[in-house]
Design a protein around this motif. Structure first.
Motif, mmCIF file in Angstrom:
data_model
loop_
_atom_site.group_PDB
_atom_site.id
_atom_site.type_symbol
_atom_site.label_atom_id
_atom_site.label_comp_id
_atom_site.label_asym_id
_atom_site.label_seq_id
_atom_site.Cartn_x
_atom_site.Cartn_y
_atom_site.Cartn_z
ATOM 1 N N ASP A 82 0.834 -1.203 0.000
ATOM 2 C CA ASP A 82 0.000 0.000 0.000
ATOM 3 C C ASP A 82 0.867 1.250 0.000
ATOM 4 O O ASP A 82 0.584 2.219 -0.710
ATOM 5 N N HIS A 83 1.946 1.242 0.799
ATOM 6 C CA HIS A 83 2.736 2.471 0.899
ATOM 7 C C HIS A 83 3.493 2.785 -0.389
ATOM 8 O O HIS A 83 3.925 3.921 -0.589
ATOM 9 N N THR A 108 -6.536 -1.039 -2.032
ATOM 10 C CA THR A 108 -5.427 -0.943 -1.089
ATOM 11 C C THR A 108 -5.926 -1.189 0.322
ATOM 12 O O THR A 108 -7.101 -0.970 0.633
ATOM 13 N N ASP A 109 -5.004 -1.628 1.185
ATOM 14 C CA ASP A 109 -5.329 -1.842 2.594
ATOM 15 C C ASP A 109 -4.170 -1.324 3.440
ATOM 16 O O ASP A 109 -3.140 -1.998 3.559
ATOM 17 N N PRO A 110 -4.318 -0.148 4.034
ATOM 18 C CA PRO A 110 -3.224 0.407 4.841
ATOM 19 C C PRO A 110 -2.849 -0.458 6.034
ATOM 20 O O PRO A 110 -1.667 -0.503 6.406
ATOM 21 N N TYR A 111 -3.815 -1.154 6.635
ATOM 22 C CA TYR A 111 -3.532 -1.911 7.854
ATOM 23 C C TYR A 111 -2.596 -3.089 7.608
ATOM 24 O O TYR A 111 -1.784 -3.435 8.459
ATOM 25 N N SER A 112 -2.702 -3.734 6.445
ATOM 26 C CA SER A 112 -1.797 -4.840 6.119
ATOM 27 C C SER A 112 -0.670 -4.409 5.193
ATOM 28 O O SER A 112 0.217 -5.204 4.885
ATOM 29 N N ASN A 171 2.926 3.105 10.405
ATOM 30 C CA ASN A 171 2.735 2.986 11.864
ATOM 31 C C ASN A 171 1.479 2.233 12.261
ATOM 32 O O ASN A 171 0.902 2.495 13.325
ATOM 33 N N PHE A 172 1.046 1.266 11.438
ATOM 34 C CA PHE A 172 -0.006 0.348 11.832
ATOM 35 C C PHE A 172 0.624 -0.989 12.199
ATOM 36 O O PHE A 172 1.630 -1.397 11.617
ATOM 37 N N THR A 173 0.034 -1.675 13.154
ATOM 38 C CA THR A 173 0.575 -2.954 13.597
ATOM 39 C C THR A 173 0.200 -4.058 12.617
ATOM 40 O O THR A 173 -0.974 -4.208 12.254
ATOM 41 N N ILE A 174 1.193 -4.828 12.189
ATOM 42 C CA ILE A 174 0.972 -5.994 11.333
ATOM 43 C C ILE A 174 1.426 -7.224 12.109
ATOM 44 O O ILE A 174 2.580 -7.289 12.550
ATOM 45 N N GLY A 313 -3.042 -10.521 18.089
ATOM 46 C CA GLY A 313 -3.214 -9.882 16.789
ATOM 47 C C GLY A 313 -3.300 -10.874 15.653
ATOM 48 O O GLY A 313 -4.106 -10.708 14.733
ATOM 49 N N THR A 314 -2.469 -11.913 15.695
ATOM 50 C CA THR A 314 -2.473 -12.911 14.635
ATOM 51 C C THR A 314 -3.787 -13.674 14.597
ATOM 52 O O THR A 314 -4.344 -13.940 13.520
ATOM 53 N N TYR A 315 -4.318 -14.033 15.762
ATOM 54 C CA TYR A 315 -5.590 -14.767 15.791
ATOM 55 C C TYR A 315 -6.711 -13.900 15.210
ATOM 56 O O TYR A 315 -7.498 -14.368 14.375
ATOM 57 N N LEU A 316 -6.788 -12.645 15.633
ATOM 58 C CA LEU A 316 -7.841 -11.777 15.123
ATOM 59 C C LEU A 316 -7.698 -11.577 13.618
ATOM 60 O O LEU A 316 -8.694 -11.565 12.885
#
Length: 350
Positions: A82-83, A108-112, A171-174, A313-316
């Motif tokens: 995305d970036h 696009t998906d900023p979170y991933s 700065n999003f958590t992956i 985070g991985t489970y969700l």
């Protein structure tokens, strides 16, 4: 990957086995296979996959604003970060044959930090398959792409860590990221991290330091990209809590038997967990350090043990979708209890 490509890569192993019984001709160097192409697995990998890896050039109203890499996911779909394509007016992709084509942004998906682009590839470019599971630490891998704009580059290394939780460039958590010591530089972003079998173990997203690079896992990519192709966006599950790792000092402050689980520092009003889960409300001093107390400690989701924030985070990310009702096992006031929470949709960061 079609049968011909798999046969091509598999032949490397056959060639290596054949060398075991060889001896050098008299008067020739004794190092068998030193320049033998059958003893060069990364060379064979590159020959097989390079037609499917692209250099991306991104334009805005002022001209070229950046470059990156990408790879063919489907017959006419490229995957990148995305970036790399954020705020782009035009994106062009250069294939291994030197041809430049215009790519159309599908989603696009900023979170991933993932994006999908529509493209008309040359006939020799074939989709690269995603690896079914994270490869073990020590697995040999290669990063293929265009670091510093140098198209058709390959660097090698191993998987040096699994299931890492990283902060994206934005700065999003992956969660669930793959760590590698293969050299990763600006321009590698969006390119594939490949096993010797030609499978994509992850999508390169950033360098974390010397000899440390990270890739978005194949599992998360497999969830996100089809949605970007179909809908232009991906909806992430949202529990709506602020969390902390359970350290030994935090465990002592909350009378926990072990330093495991995920501490709920706060449950904001109106979040999916509001009214069901409980955040911390007080602070105590342990060994001179202020520690929060009174919050729930998550130790399992749907009977799956949760020992760290990364596992949460991985489970969700990989096992749930917005609207799912999950069972959350927490330790509250020294007792274990299980509560049901219906997940929401992570707010659009834009």
């Amino acid at each position: 990957m079609n049968a011909s490509r798999r046969q091509f890569l598999a032949a490397a192993g056959v060639g290596l086995a054949g060398l075991a019984g060889c001896t050098a001709p008299e008067g020739e160097p004794s190092v068998a296979g030193l320049d033998n192409p059958e003893d060069q697995p990364f060379a064979r990998l590159y020959e097989a996959v390079s037609p499917s890896v692209v250099r991306l050039r991104v334009y805005d109203a002022g001209g070229v604003r950046g470059e990156g890499s990408g790879w063919l996911y489907d017959d006419d779909v490229l995957v990148t970060n995305d970036h790399v394509v954020d705020l782009a007016d035009t994106v062009r992709a250069q294939f291994a044959n030197g041809e430049w084509v215009t790519a159309e942004l599908l989603g696009t998906d900023p979170y991933s930090d993932l994006a999908a682009l529509s493209v008309d590839p040359p006939v020799e470019a074939e989709p690269l398959p995603l690896l079914a599971e994270q490869p073990p630490v020590g697995t040999r891998v290669a990063a293929v792409g265009a670091p510093l704009g140098l198209e058709g580059s390959l660097t090698t290394g191993v998987v040096s860590g699994q299931n890492r939780t990283i902060s994206s460039v934005r700065n999003f958590t992956i969660s669930g990221a793959v760590q590698t010591d293969a050299a990763v530089n600006p321009g590698n972003s969006g390119g594939p991290l490949l096993t010797l079998g030609g499978d994509v173990a992850g999508v390169i997203t950033q360098a974390g330091g010397e000899n440390i690079g990270f890739a978005v896992s194949a599992a998360l990519t497999e969830r996100v990209i089809p949605e970007l192709i179909e809908n232009g966006q991906y909806e992430h599950s949202y529990l709506g809590v602020r969390i902390l790792p359970v350290t030994p000092l935090l465990a002592e402050a909350n009378d926990l038997e072990a330093a495991r689980g995920v501490y709920l520092a706060a449950v904001p009003a109106g979040s999916p967990a509001d009214g069901t889960l409980r955040g911390g409300a007080e602070t105590v001093i342990v060994e001179g350090s202020p520690q929060p107390t009174g919050g729930d400690v998550i130790v399992a989701l749907d009977d799956t043990p949760i020992a760290t924030t990364g596992q949460l985070g991985t489970y969700l990310a990989l096992e749930t979708s917005p609207g799912d009702t999950i069972s959350v096992t927490v330790i509250r006031d020294g007792e274990e209890r299980t509560l049901d929470v219906t997940l929401g949709t992570r707010p659009d960061p834009r």
